[in-house]
Scaffold this motif. Structure first.
Motif, mmCIF file in Angstrom:
data_model
loop_
_atom_site.group_PDB
_atom_site.id
_atom_site.type_symbol
_atom_site.label_atom_id
_atom_site.label_comp_id
_atom_site.label_asym_id
_atom_site.label_seq_id
_atom_site.Cartn_x
_atom_site.Cartn_y
_atom_site.Cartn_z
ATOM 1 N N TRP A 74 -6.135 -1.412 -10.596
ATOM 2 C CA TRP A 74 -7.029 -0.697 -11.578
ATOM 3 C C TRP A 74 -8.226 0.024 -10.852
ATOM 4 O O TRP A 74 -9.166 0.886 -11.510
ATOM 5 N N CYS A 75 -8.786 -0.512 -9.758
ATOM 6 C CA CYS A 75 -10.015 0.094 -9.108
ATOM 7 C C CYS A 75 -9.728 1.257 -8.508
ATOM 8 O O CYS A 75 -9.007 1.457 -7.185
ATOM 9 N N GLU A 76 -10.322 2.544 -8.692
ATOM 10 C CA GLU A 76 -10.062 3.659 -8.199
ATOM 11 C C GLU A 76 -10.386 3.575 -6.604
ATOM 12 O O GLU A 76 -9.703 4.151 -5.822
ATOM 13 N N PRO A 77 -11.589 3.223 -6.259
ATOM 14 C CA PRO A 77 -12.007 3.531 -5.012
ATOM 15 C C PRO A 77 -10.965 2.372 -3.963
ATOM 16 O O PRO A 77 -10.884 2.651 -2.808
ATOM 17 N N CYS A 78 -10.444 1.198 -4.609
ATOM 18 C CA CYS A 78 -9.624 0.455 -3.830
ATOM 19 C C CYS A 78 -8.293 1.334 -3.528
ATOM 20 O O CYS A 78 -7.795 1.444 -2.636
ATOM 21 N N ARG A 79 -7.931 2.016 -4.612
ATOM 22 C CA ARG A 79 -6.710 2.828 -4.398
ATOM 23 C C ARG A 79 -7.051 3.960 -3.209
ATOM 24 O O ARG A 79 -5.910 4.415 -2.677
ATOM 25 N N THR A 80 -8.004 4.531 -3.310
ATOM 26 C CA THR A 80 -8.477 5.591 -2.259
ATOM 27 C C THR A 80 -8.262 4.876 -0.798
ATOM 28 O O THR A 80 -7.949 5.784 -0.056
ATOM 29 N N GLU A 81 -8.834 3.968 -0.646
ATOM 30 C CA GLU A 81 -9.037 3.425 0.898
ATOM 31 C C GLU A 81 -7.595 2.705 1.276
ATOM 32 O O GLU A 81 -7.397 2.375 2.377
ATOM 33 N N MET A 82 -6.719 2.560 0.392
ATOM 34 C CA MET A 82 -5.247 1.729 0.881
ATOM 35 C C MET A 82 -4.597 2.697 1.754
ATOM 36 O O MET A 82 -4.049 2.066 2.872
ATOM 37 N N PRO A 83 -4.635 4.103 1.752
ATOM 38 C CA PRO A 83 -3.813 4.694 2.792
ATOM 39 C C PRO A 83 -4.243 4.654 4.191
ATOM 40 O O PRO A 83 -3.668 4.424 5.048
ATOM 41 N N ALA A 84 -5.480 4.413 4.188
ATOM 42 C CA ALA A 84 -6.325 4.417 5.476
ATOM 43 C C ALA A 84 -6.076 2.919 6.117
ATOM 44 O O ALA A 84 -5.908 2.694 7.493
ATOM 45 N N MET A 85 -6.067 2.059 5.323
ATOM 46 C CA MET A 85 -5.855 0.674 5.452
ATOM 47 C C MET A 85 -4.327 0.349 6.140
ATOM 48 O O MET A 85 -4.074 -0.088 7.420
ATOM 49 N N GLN A 86 -3.409 1.090 5.391
ATOM 50 C CA GLN A 86 -1.972 1.160 6.041
ATOM 51 C C GLN A 86 -1.931 1.745 7.285
ATOM 52 O O GLN A 86 -1.322 1.330 8.266
ATOM 53 N N GLN A 87 -2.771 3.019 7.437
ATOM 54 C CA GLN A 87 -2.480 3.685 8.745
ATOM 55 C C GLN A 87 -3.139 2.756 9.766
ATOM 56 O O GLN A 87 -2.710 2.530 10.993
ATOM 57 N N MET A 88 -4.236 2.071 9.598
ATOM 58 C CA MET A 88 -4.929 1.267 10.674
ATOM 59 C C MET A 88 -4.096 -0.040 10.873
ATOM 60 O O MET A 88 -4.156 -0.516 12.114
ATOM 61 N N TYR A 89 -3.570 -0.466 9.897
ATOM 62 C CA TYR A 89 -2.559 -1.837 10.130
ATOM 63 C C TYR A 89 -1.454 -1.472 11.133
ATOM 64 O O TYR A 89 -1.214 -2.260 11.922
ATOM 65 N N GLN A 90 -0.966 -0.340 10.821
ATOM 66 C CA GLN A 90 0.287 0.122 11.662
ATOM 67 C C GLN A 90 -0.180 0.445 13.226
ATOM 68 O O GLN A 90 0.326 0.142 14.310
ATOM 69 N N LYS A 91 -1.430 0.895 13.244
ATOM 70 C CA LYS A 91 -2.022 1.261 14.616
ATOM 71 C C LYS A 91 -2.464 0.127 15.501
ATOM 72 O O LYS A 91 -2.246 -0.084 16.785
ATOM 73 N N TYR A 92 -2.878 -1.079 14.710
ATOM 74 C CA TYR A 92 -3.519 -2.294 15.434
ATOM 75 C C TYR A 92 -2.691 -3.521 15.253
ATOM 76 O O TYR A 92 -3.271 -4.370 15.840
ATOM 77 N N GLN A 93 -1.973 -3.584 14.454
ATOM 78 C CA GLN A 93 -1.179 -4.987 14.145
ATOM 79 C C GLN A 93 -0.569 -5.606 15.334
ATOM 80 O O GLN A 93 -0.632 -6.356 15.765
ATOM 81 N N ALA A 94 0.086 -4.612 16.291
ATOM 82 C CA ALA A 94 0.488 -5.149 17.674
ATOM 83 C C ALA A 94 -0.421 -5.500 18.416
ATOM 84 O O ALA A 94 -0.280 -6.206 19.450
ATOM 85 N N LYS A 95 -1.717 -5.293 18.214
ATOM 86 C CA LYS A 95 -2.700 -5.416 19.152
ATOM 87 C C LYS A 95 -3.590 -6.732 18.813
ATOM 88 O O LYS A 95 -4.590 -7.225 19.148
ATOM 89 N N GLY A 96 -3.120 -7.647 17.840
ATOM 90 C CA GLY A 96 -3.663 -8.811 17.121
ATOM 91 C C GLY A 96 -4.438 -8.401 16.216
ATOM 92 O O GLY A 96 -5.357 -9.455 15.771
ATOM 93 N N PHE A 97 -4.229 -7.553 15.261
ATOM 94 C CA PHE A 97 -5.104 -7.264 14.034
ATOM 95 C C PHE A 97 -4.177 -7.498 12.967
ATOM 96 O O PHE A 97 -2.966 -7.153 12.889
ATOM 97 N N GLU A 98 -4.644 -8.210 11.845
ATOM 98 C CA GLU A 98 -4.007 -8.285 10.636
ATOM 99 C C GLU A 98 -5.012 -8.081 9.242
ATOM 100 O O GLU A 98 -6.242 -8.153 9.188
ATOM 101 N N ILE A 99 -4.320 -7.244 8.293
ATOM 102 C CA ILE A 99 -4.945 -7.074 6.861
ATOM 103 C C ILE A 99 -4.644 -7.994 6.037
ATOM 104 O O ILE A 99 -3.178 -8.083 6.076
ATOM 105 N N VAL A 100 -5.412 -8.666 5.194
ATOM 106 C CA VAL A 100 -4.906 -9.562 4.180
ATOM 107 C C VAL A 100 -5.765 -9.043 2.825
ATOM 108 O O VAL A 100 -6.823 -8.767 2.759
ATOM 109 N N ALA A 101 -4.703 -8.205 2.006
ATOM 110 C CA ALA A 101 -5.261 -7.563 0.767
ATOM 111 C C ALA A 101 -5.335 -8.673 -0.261
ATOM 112 O O ALA A 101 -4.160 -9.085 -0.775
#
Length: 178
Positions: A74-101
């Motif tokens: 329900w949080c509009e700013p949360c919804r807005t930053e999700m695409p960037a989080m997904q993009q960064m997750y795909q970019k850095y996951q293999a390098k040892g980075f994890e996102i926990v939402a």
């Protein structure tokens, strides 16, 4: 002479009053932040369930840099930053980075629907009773904490992150300490 004395007494009393109000505000602010996990401290451990109902624990992610993101559908700013989080997750996951939402107080059905709609592939953990929100003293949403590979808080950000700032904090959390 009497007026001059009265003038200075009033000024002194006014300054004392301002000092007392300032001290009260300072005390109030410190009370709100007391016990809030901050940069340089080890992130307090917690156990939640993910959207599939599997029990997960923060310490299971040791060895990875982690972004803990507190959010709601329900949080509009949360919804807005999700695409960037997904993009960064795909970019850095293999390098040892994890996102926990960490979703706050919503149902698995609502969260799964949101994740599918936005093609989110990073883990989503459910804080339905707000226990972790209270433990971490989370204020505005979204709020994010970036942890290094040892589970130490590197940065704590309240509010949404644009892609450039998000990447900066990710890279900062992934840096090897000397």
């Amino acid at each position: 002479m009497k007026n001059r004395t009265r003038y200075w007494v009033r000024r002194i009393l006014f300054l004392v009053l301002i000092g007392l109000v300032g001290f009260a505000l300072y005390q109030s602010f410190n009370r709100e932040n007391a016990g809030k996990p901050i940069a340089g401290e080890e992130a307090p451990n917690f156990t939640l369930t993910d959207v599939s109902g599997k029990e997960v624990e923060l310490t299971d992610l040791r060895g990875k840099a982690v972004m803990l993101n507190f959010w709601g559908t329900w949080c509009e700013p949360c919804r807005t930053e999700m695409p960037a989080m997904q993009q960064m997750y795909q970019k850095y996951q293999a390098k040892g980075f994890e996102i926990v939402a960490v979703n706050i107080a919503e149902t698995e059905v609502a969260v799964n629907s949101f994740a599918k709609q936005h093609n989110l592939t990073f883990p989503i953990w459910m804080d339905q009773d707000r226990d972790v929100v209270k433990q971490y003293k989370i204020g505005p949403l979204p709020s994010s904490l970036f942890l290094d590979r040892n589970g130490v808080i590197v940065d704590r950000i309240e509010g949404p992150l644009d892609p450039a700032r998000l990447e900066y904090y990710i890279l900062n959390s992934m840096k090897e300490k000397e």
